[in-house]
Write an enzyme that holds these catalytic residues in place. Structure first.
Site, PDB file in Angstrom:
ATOM      1  N   HIS A  16      45.690  53.551   4.600  1.00 26.81           N
ATOM      2  CA  HIS A  16      45.826  52.380   3.735  1.00 26.81           C
ATOM      3  C   HIS A  16      47.296  52.026   3.523  1.00 26.81           C
ATOM      4  O   HIS A  16      48.030  52.742   2.851  1.00 26.81           O
ATOM      5  CB  HIS A  16      45.159  52.702   2.393  1.00 26.81           C
ATOM      6  CG  HIS A  16      45.115  51.575   1.441  1.00 26.81           C
ATOM      7  ND1 HIS A  16      45.695  51.636   0.193  1.00 26.81           N
ATOM      8  CD2 HIS A  16      44.545  50.353   1.537  1.00 26.81           C
ATOM      9  CE1 HIS A  16      45.481  50.503  -0.452  1.00 26.81           C
ATOM     10  NE2 HIS A  16      44.793  49.702   0.340  1.00 26.81           N
ATOM     11  N   GLU A  43      45.851  50.285   8.208  1.00 30.28           N
ATOM     12  CA  GLU A  43      45.544  49.008   7.549  1.00 30.28           C
ATOM     13  C   GLU A  43      46.835  48.375   7.091  1.00 30.28           C
ATOM     14  O   GLU A  43      47.790  49.080   6.736  1.00 30.28           O
ATOM     15  CB  GLU A  43      44.609  49.270   6.362  1.00 30.28           C
ATOM     16  CG  GLU A  43      44.178  48.026   5.597  1.00 30.28           C
ATOM     17  CD  GLU A  43      45.031  47.713   4.375  1.00 30.28           C
ATOM     18  OE1 GLU A  43      44.766  46.684   3.721  1.00 30.28           O
ATOM     19  OE2 GLU A  43      45.973  48.488   4.070  1.00 30.28           O
ATOM     20  N   ASP A  45      48.465  44.560   5.030  1.00 32.39           N
ATOM     21  CA  ASP A  45      48.283  43.246   4.404  1.00 32.39           C
ATOM     22  C   ASP A  45      49.381  42.329   4.913  1.00 32.39           C
ATOM     23  O   ASP A  45      50.518  42.783   5.127  1.00 32.39           O
ATOM     24  CB  ASP A  45      48.389  43.354   2.883  1.00 32.39           C
ATOM     25  CG  ASP A  45      47.463  44.410   2.315  1.00 32.39           C
ATOM     26  OD1 ASP A  45      46.254  44.188   2.305  1.00 32.39           O
ATOM     27  OD2 ASP A  45      47.966  45.477   1.893  1.00 32.39           O
ATOM     28  N   HIS A  58      51.725  43.702   0.479  1.00 31.45           N
ATOM     29  CA  HIS A  58      50.478  43.491  -0.246  1.00 31.45           C
ATOM     30  C   HIS A  58      50.594  42.354  -1.246  1.00 31.45           C
ATOM     31  O   HIS A  58      49.747  41.471  -1.310  1.00 31.45           O
ATOM     32  CB  HIS A  58      50.068  44.772  -0.980  1.00 31.45           C
ATOM     33  CG  HIS A  58      48.843  44.611  -1.831  1.00 31.45           C
ATOM     34  ND1 HIS A  58      48.897  44.183  -3.142  1.00 31.45           N
ATOM     35  CD2 HIS A  58      47.533  44.789  -1.532  1.00 31.45           C
ATOM     36  CE1 HIS A  58      47.663  44.114  -3.622  1.00 31.45           C
ATOM     37  NE2 HIS A  58      46.820  44.481  -2.665  1.00 31.45           N
ATOM     38  N   GLU A 126      44.543  42.682   6.776  1.00 28.20           N
ATOM     39  CA  GLU A 126      43.986  41.917   5.656  1.00 28.20           C
ATOM     40  C   GLU A 126      44.830  40.673   5.419  1.00 28.20           C
ATOM     41  O   GLU A 126      46.039  40.762   5.204  1.00 28.20           O
ATOM     42  CB  GLU A 126      43.918  42.738   4.367  1.00 28.20           C
ATOM     43  CG  GLU A 126      43.307  41.913   3.234  1.00 28.20           C
ATOM     44  CD  GLU A 126      43.197  42.637   1.905  1.00 28.20           C
ATOM     45  OE1 GLU A 126      43.011  41.942   0.880  1.00 28.20           O
ATOM     46  OE2 GLU A 126      43.308  43.880   1.894  1.00 28.20           O
TER      47      GLU A 126
END
Length: 291
Positions: A16, A43, A45, A58, A126
């Site tokens: 993450h 992962e 963002d 993020h 994301e």
């Protein structure tokens, strides 16, 4: 919720924002550590800069994870390069993980890091909304990936398997025009009005209005999963515990599950017992050791 003890297959482990318990999230060090720890994927963002570069962050604002302030969208890439994105974590970065000035990453730079892993590895992107650039964010991400050699049919760049995620149903529907549904993940989570007001610093009226918009998006995201419009479901671990029927229904209908953010031993065991396919965690080494 019934745990299926007949499923021995280990869930894939996604780091993450990199190995973000060890190093500042989204930094070169965090991703290099995740690869070294054996994570099956990572992962990230993404946001757009003022000059339309896709960068890994993020928050829409710089305040929490850098020594800068204000919106990411109002800074150029060169301006962002001057900021410190790692010191806030208080972790010393080993020399082999790069200098402090090398920690901030664009999407192409992350792809270079993953290519250098020289093994199959996943990348879950994301797309963060609301964005001042709206769905241009999705278009730019796809443009960047195409320039890197991304194949839309397999959703791969060399050794990197790419998937896309968003809480925004509009984002998911827009991606669906260019990306096979199997590689798109509809994120879902419960909406708590008080938490939203506190997190965003909003008053009762504005906070309630924002929460209503987010609740509508949650319901539409759930409908997208019910209808099988995309192949992947991305609930938070609290959602998994609180919505057993929906989770069971989506599992039985063939949705692939990517659950976030799974750090505790009990939550890892729950996910493994349910037959969850992918676990997103801040602590990939710890989770892999348990699995």
């Amino acid at each position: 919720m019934t745990i299926d003890e007949s499923r021995p297959v280990r869930p894939l482990v996604y780091a993450h924002r990199g190995s973000s318990a060890a190093f500042a999230e989204h930094t070169r060090a965090a991703y290099l550590r995740a690869i070294a720890e054996g994570a099956d994927g990572v992962e990230c963002d993404v946001h757009l800069t003022k000059d339309q570069h896709v960068v890994l962050l993020h928050d829409a604002n710089l305040d929490r994870t850098s020594d800068g302030t204000g919106p990411v969208a109002e800074r150029t890439l060169d301006e962002l390069r001057l900021l410190d994105f790692s010191s806030w974590k208080g972790a010393r970065i080993p020399t082999e993980y790069g200098a402090r000035s090398e920690q901030f990453l664009t999407l192409p730079e992350l792809l270079d890091i993953l290519r250098a892993a020289a093994r199959p590895i996943g990348l879950a992107i994301e797309l963060k909304h609301p964005s001042p650039y709206q769905l241009k964010l999705e278009d730019r991400v796809l443009d960047v990936l195409r320039a890197e050699g991304w194949d839309s049919r397999s959703s791969a760049v060399d050794n990197v398997s790419v998937s896309f995620m968003s809480f925004s149903p509009d984002s998911v529907r827009h991606l669906r025009k260019s990306v096979p549904g199997d590689y798109i993940c509809q994120l879902v989570d419960d909406i708590n009005v008080e938490e939203i007001r506190e997190e965003l610093g909003l008053g009762p009226f504005t906070g309630g209005a924002v929460a209503n918009v987010m609740k509508a998006a949650q319901l539409e995201g759930e409908r997208i999963l019910d209808e099988g419009e995309v192949g992947m479901a991305g609930p938070g671990i609290d959602y998994v515990r609180q919505h057993a029927r929906a989770v069971q229904r989506w599992l039985e209908s063939g949705r692939r599950f990517r659950v976030w953010t799974v750090d505790s031993e009990n939550d890892v065991a729950l996910c493994q017992g349910l037959g969850i396919h992918e676990i997103t965690t801040n602590r990939p080494a710890q989770v892999l050791a348990q699995l």
